[in-house]
Design an enzyme around this catalytic site. Sequence first.
Site, PDB file in Angstrom:
ATOM      1  N   LYS A 188      43.094  89.532  -3.014  1.00  0.00           N
ATOM      2  CA  LYS A 188      41.853  89.951  -3.676  1.00  0.00           C
ATOM      3  C   LYS A 188      41.834  89.498  -5.140  1.00  0.00           C
ATOM      4  O   LYS A 188      42.725  88.791  -5.580  1.00  0.00           O
ATOM      5  CB  LYS A 188      41.692  91.469  -3.540  1.00  0.00           C
TER       6      LYS A 188
HETATM    7  C1  LIG Z   1      41.249  93.376   2.322  1.00  0.00           C
HETATM    8  C2  LIG Z   1      40.167  94.127   2.935  1.00  0.00           C
HETATM    9  C3  LIG Z   1      40.326  95.468   3.321  1.00  0.00           C
HETATM   10  C4  LIG Z   1      41.650  96.173   3.312  1.00  0.00           C
HETATM   11  O1  LIG Z   1      42.305  96.240   2.098  1.00  0.00           O
HETATM   12  P1  LIG Z   1      43.895  96.521   2.070  1.00  0.00           P
HETATM   13  O2  LIG Z   1      44.178  96.773   0.633  1.00  0.00           O
HETATM   14  O3  LIG Z   1      44.558  95.297   2.610  1.00  0.00           O
HETATM   15  O4  LIG Z   1      44.165  97.722   2.902  1.00  0.00           O
HETATM   16  C5  LIG Z   1      39.231  96.141   3.810  1.00  0.00           C
HETATM   17  N1  LIG Z   1      38.036  95.540   3.944  1.00  0.00           N
HETATM   18  C6  LIG Z   1      37.835  94.247   3.597  1.00  0.00           C
HETATM   19  C7  LIG Z   1      36.484  93.643   3.756  1.00  0.00           C
HETATM   20  C8  LIG Z   1      38.896  93.495   3.102  1.00  0.00           C
HETATM   21  O5  LIG Z   1      38.693  92.207   2.805  1.00  0.00           O
END
Ligand SMILES: *Cc1c(COP(=O)(O)O)cnc(C)c1O
Length: 382
Positions: A188
């Site tokens: 992210k």
């Molecule tokens: C990455 C992601 C998540 C989950 O996040 P984590 O921190 O990996 O648990 C949920 N929804 C979307 C759309 C994502 O891209």
Amino acid sequence: MKSADDNPRTPLCTPWLGEPEIKAVNKVLQSGWVAQGPVTASFEKALAGFVGARHAVAVSSGTAALHLCLLALGIEPGDEVLVPSHSFVAVANVISYVGAVPVFVDIQPDTYNMDPTPLDQALTSKTRAVCPVHQVGLPVDLDPILAFAQAHRLKVYEDAACALGSEYKGRRIGSHSPLACFSFHPRKLITTGEGGMVTTDSDELAENLRVLRHQGMTVTAHERHRADDFKQVHFPVVGYNYRMTDIQSAIGLAQLERMDEILKRRNAIAARYEELLGPSPHLKLPVVPDYAFHNYQSYVVRLDPSAPIGRDQLVQRLMDKGIGAGAGVGCVHREAPYRNLVRVPLPHSEAATDHTFMLPLYPQMTDDQVQRVVEAVLTIAK
Ligand SMILES: *Cc1c(COP(=O)(O)O)cnc(C)c1O
């Protein structure tokens, strides 16, 4: 065969970490308080300020953030939640955690985000909530979805896992609806290793989330540790251990300092891709509607059926050249736990999953690397 040095690998994405993060972690280790404490409180305050929300509640992952939102909103077994299938599987898993049912809705063919128009087709007497997802960081058109939710008295929580720094109608994602969830997974915008955050303007929801992330406990460990007088602890509700540590929060604070630069560089690389790949008749580049500022968490390209090569082959050929390309976002309804849950047709979701791919994009990527990716794509998809 070329050696690795002739053709250094360009990954899809890689976190941007350095001295500031290392120093911040050292400071926490030296302080002796490594669980959740004052540094997490600072990270929460900084992140709330960054997105323009009253509160931010740090948790152990984006998935934990989504799970706690469903609990805080009172979503119960048998309830139905409208959610796009064209997303990461976590969006549906968290609905399963509370015994509710994800009802998949289709996306717009150009933005790949939730389409507000056919939402009523998926509505039943059991529908309780809707989860708009800002897929790959591109803000979904929230206003029609919020209007729909209000008309049908549905709760709203946003999956903003990828959308830190993105804007909807000139305001950052994080306070357009009652709850927004961010992720700090390395894939992210910023990372804490693993981690997540819920932002909200509601004092009541924030308090609820804080209790739920901490075993349902009414006093935090840090408060108890610092108190001079004896404090009776109670656990009035079933809670979880979804806490973020101060080690993670220290990294998050240092990362947040980089956000301006991250957003600028990501947009500059996207502009370069657009300039160089835009003329290709076989490629459809990301569409950014007027209401949105895009953080380009991912760069998603659609391969036109007219192209001389299939999507899977194209991705493989790019990988052979040391370029960390990937397939586009998947469809949750194609995965085993969710296969039998399709209620309304999802043609745009399936087409997007089958025909899109992702190109490398991260702040440290050099202009040379961008050039190499472009040349490889244009050669393969000529
Ligand atoms: C990455 C992601 C998540 C989950 O996040 P984590 O921190 O990996 O648990 C949920 N929804 C979307 C759309 C994502 O891209």
